[in-house]
Design a protein around this motif. Structure first.
Motif, mmCIF file in Angstrom:
data_model
loop_
_atom_site.group_PDB
_atom_site.id
_atom_site.type_symbol
_atom_site.label_atom_id
_atom_site.label_comp_id
_atom_site.label_asym_id
_atom_site.label_seq_id
_atom_site.Cartn_x
_atom_site.Cartn_y
_atom_site.Cartn_z
ATOM 1 N N ASN A 69 1.260 -1.144 0.013
ATOM 2 C CA ASN A 69 0.005 -0.107 -0.278
ATOM 3 C C ASN A 69 1.038 1.182 -0.015
ATOM 4 O OD1 ASN A 69 -2.795 -1.458 -0.248
ATOM 5 N ND2 ASN A 69 -2.827 -1.469 2.238
ATOM 6 N N PHE A 70 1.990 0.982 0.726
ATOM 7 C CA PHE A 70 2.675 2.472 0.365
ATOM 8 C C PHE A 70 3.184 2.461 -0.986
ATOM 9 C CE2 PHE A 70 7.711 3.892 0.762
ATOM 10 C CZ PHE A 70 6.896 4.969 1.157
ATOM 11 N N ILE A 71 3.787 1.687 -1.511
ATOM 12 C CA ILE A 71 4.471 2.013 -2.755
ATOM 13 C C ILE A 71 3.041 2.633 -3.613
ATOM 14 C CG2 ILE A 71 5.417 0.201 -4.662
ATOM 15 C CD1 ILE A 71 7.544 0.779 -2.936
ATOM 16 N N ARG A 72 2.224 1.911 -3.502
ATOM 17 C CA ARG A 72 1.271 2.323 -4.327
ATOM 18 C C ARG A 72 1.107 3.596 -3.915
ATOM 19 N NH1 ARG A 72 -1.953 -2.250 -2.582
ATOM 20 N NH2 ARG A 72 -1.258 -3.798 -4.289
ATOM 21 N N ALA A 73 0.539 4.567 -2.520
ATOM 22 C CA ALA A 73 0.013 5.525 -2.629
ATOM 23 C C ALA A 73 2.252 6.894 -2.626
ATOM 24 C CB ALA A 73 0.213 5.634 -0.994
ATOM 25 N N LEU A 74 2.893 5.689 -3.077
ATOM 26 C CA LEU A 74 4.366 6.831 -3.375
ATOM 27 C C LEU A 74 3.794 7.264 -4.937
ATOM 28 C CD1 LEU A 74 6.567 7.274 -2.235
ATOM 29 C CD2 LEU A 74 8.290 5.825 -2.567
ATOM 30 N N ALA A 75 3.511 5.989 -5.502
ATOM 31 C CA ALA A 75 3.211 5.758 -7.009
ATOM 32 C C ALA A 75 2.268 6.862 -7.743
ATOM 33 C CB ALA A 75 2.875 4.302 -7.645
ATOM 34 N N ALA A 76 1.039 7.250 -6.246
ATOM 35 C CA ALA A 76 0.358 8.289 -6.919
ATOM 36 C C ALA A 76 0.630 9.392 -5.847
ATOM 37 C CB ALA A 76 -1.069 7.778 -6.136
ATOM 38 N N MET A 77 1.019 8.935 -4.863
ATOM 39 C CA MET A 77 1.631 11.332 -4.523
ATOM 40 C C MET A 77 2.554 11.828 -4.514
ATOM 41 S SD MET A 77 -0.163 10.506 -0.912
ATOM 42 C CE MET A 77 -2.033 9.550 -0.645
ATOM 43 N N GLY A 78 3.589 11.130 -4.389
ATOM 44 C CA GLY A 78 5.714 11.140 -5.543
ATOM 45 C C GLY A 78 6.039 11.985 -3.945
ATOM 46 N N SER A 79 5.586 11.467 -2.558
ATOM 47 C CA SER A 79 6.041 12.117 -1.282
ATOM 48 C C SER A 79 6.300 11.378 -0.894
ATOM 49 C CB SER A 79 5.116 12.999 -1.047
ATOM 50 O OG SER A 79 5.349 13.493 -0.149
ATOM 51 N N VAL A 80 7.180 11.035 -0.043
ATOM 52 C CA VAL A 80 7.405 9.656 1.420
ATOM 53 C C VAL A 80 6.865 9.760 2.036
ATOM 54 C CG1 VAL A 80 9.077 8.421 2.769
ATOM 55 C CG2 VAL A 80 10.187 8.857 0.285
ATOM 56 N N GLY A 81 6.987 11.113 3.228
ATOM 57 C CA GLY A 81 6.141 11.852 4.156
ATOM 58 C C GLY A 81 4.075 11.772 3.677
ATOM 59 N N LYS A 82 4.005 11.956 2.506
ATOM 60 C CA LYS A 82 2.165 12.202 2.345
ATOM 61 C C LYS A 82 2.096 10.274 2.263
ATOM 62 C CE LYS A 82 1.956 16.342 -0.212
ATOM 63 N NZ LYS A 82 2.262 16.932 -1.283
ATOM 64 N N ALA A 83 3.061 9.589 1.621
ATOM 65 C CA ALA A 83 2.610 8.030 1.395
ATOM 66 C C ALA A 83 2.406 7.389 2.829
ATOM 67 C CB ALA A 83 3.529 7.374 0.189
ATOM 68 N N SER A 84 4.040 7.528 3.274
ATOM 69 C CA SER A 84 3.705 7.068 5.250
ATOM 70 C C SER A 84 2.662 6.766 5.440
ATOM 71 C CB SER A 84 5.099 7.356 5.587
ATOM 72 O OG SER A 84 5.257 8.705 5.951
ATOM 73 N N ARG A 85 2.570 8.712 5.711
ATOM 74 C CA ARG A 85 1.058 8.435 6.217
ATOM 75 C C ARG A 85 -0.222 8.141 5.889
ATOM 76 N NH1 ARG A 85 3.412 14.082 6.310
ATOM 77 N NH2 ARG A 85 2.025 14.617 4.876
ATOM 78 N N ALA A 86 -0.471 8.357 5.021
ATOM 79 C CA ALA A 86 -1.529 7.410 4.104
ATOM 80 C C ALA A 86 -1.833 5.996 4.731
ATOM 81 C CB ALA A 86 -1.635 7.887 2.558
ATOM 82 N N VAL A 87 -0.110 5.534 4.963
ATOM 83 C CA VAL A 87 -1.037 3.859 5.302
ATOM 84 C C VAL A 87 -0.280 3.769 6.733
ATOM 85 C CG1 VAL A 87 0.008 2.758 3.354
ATOM 86 C CG2 VAL A 87 1.635 3.265 4.975
ATOM 87 N N GLY A 88 -0.441 5.334 7.210
ATOM 88 C CA GLY A 88 -0.839 4.790 8.760
ATOM 89 C C GLY A 88 0.966 4.893 8.892
ATOM 90 N N MET A 89 2.168 5.472 8.850
ATOM 91 C CA MET A 89 3.703 5.097 9.418
ATOM 92 C C MET A 89 4.324 6.074 9.166
ATOM 93 S SD MET A 89 2.879 1.750 9.930
ATOM 94 C CE MET A 89 4.754 1.132 10.080
ATOM 95 N N GLY A 90 5.053 6.313 9.634
ATOM 96 C CA GLY A 90 5.618 7.479 10.166
ATOM 97 C C GLY A 90 7.242 7.228 8.832
ATOM 98 N N ARG A 91 7.365 8.904 8.134
ATOM 99 C CA ARG A 91 7.979 8.584 7.809
ATOM 100 C C ARG A 91 10.030 8.159 7.689
ATOM 101 N NH1 ARG A 91 12.178 12.750 5.666
ATOM 102 N NH2 ARG A 91 12.382 13.671 3.066
ATOM 103 N N ARG A 92 10.011 8.353 9.003
ATOM 104 C CA ARG A 92 11.399 7.728 9.319
ATOM 105 C C ARG A 92 11.561 6.205 9.937
ATOM 106 N NH1 ARG A 92 14.675 11.386 14.393
ATOM 107 N NH2 ARG A 92 15.987 11.056 13.280
ATOM 108 N N SER A 93 10.583 6.234 10.005
ATOM 109 C CA SER A 93 10.152 4.378 9.496
ATOM 110 C C SER A 93 10.354 3.397 8.864
ATOM 111 C CB SER A 93 8.106 3.843 10.698
ATOM 112 O OG SER A 93 8.879 3.029 10.243
ATOM 113 N N ALA A 94 9.780 5.032 7.634
ATOM 114 C CA ALA A 94 9.194 4.518 5.804
ATOM 115 C C ALA A 94 11.273 4.352 5.183
ATOM 116 C CB ALA A 94 9.010 4.962 5.341
ATOM 117 N N TYR A 95 12.281 5.188 5.936
ATOM 118 C CA TYR A 95 13.388 5.280 5.458
ATOM 119 C C TYR A 95 14.359 3.799 6.247
ATOM 120 C CZ TYR A 95 13.130 8.875 2.332
ATOM 121 O OH TYR A 95 12.743 10.426 1.476
#
Length: 142
Positions: free
Chosen positions: A38-64
């Motif tokens: 879901n994060f990868i899909r959100a990243l493809a839709a939004m183009g922003s790591v912060g927005k994509a991680s928030r969309a799946v209920g996770m933190g940006r730092r956690s994604a990195y």
């Protein structure tokens, strides 16, 4: 209860296919394979790591941190492809709004209606900032 296929099957027919990063600890609120997809899909839709991680209920730092984990090469490659796709999509959207303009309808006091139109330069500036962000981050981390 609905059974979903593993993410590698869900994204297998796309350029975003990846092998999910294995969980170090099994947590319901962690980076499950479904959350990763879901994060990868959100990243493809939004183009922003912060927005994509928030969309799946996770933190940006956690994604990195997940991206940097051992065995995450496939996930990182899908991340890069999705981020590129998302930024291209956002830039196209911004250029369309800049070239074709937007229509804004406002209802004023007394029921009067104000209709204005024109380019939305705020969206263009935001798209340009998003493209410049990775360059600044790379420069700071080196």
């Amino acid at each position: 209860m609905e059974h979903t296929a593993p993410p590698e099957q869900l994204l297998a027919d796309t350029c975003l296919a990846f092998a999910p990063v294995t969980q170090q600890r099994h947590r319901a609120d962690g980076w499950t394979p479904e959350t990763q997809a879901n994060f990868i899909r959100a990243l493809a839709a939004m183009g922003s790591v912060g927005k994509a991680s928030r969309a799946v209920g996770m933190g940006r730092r956690s994604a990195y941190r997940l991206r940097d984990r051992a065995g995450a090469q496939s996930f990182a490659a899908a991340w890069d492809r999705a981020l590129s796709m998302g930024r291209i999509r956002q830039f196209d959207y911004a250029m369309d709004r800049a070239l074709n303009g937007v229509t804004t309808v406002r209802i004023l006091r007394g029921g009067a209606i104000d209709v204005t139109g024109g380019p939305d330069m705020d969206v263009v500036r935001a798209a340009i900032r998003e493209d410049a962000a990775p360059l600044k981050a790379t420069k700071d981390t080196v």
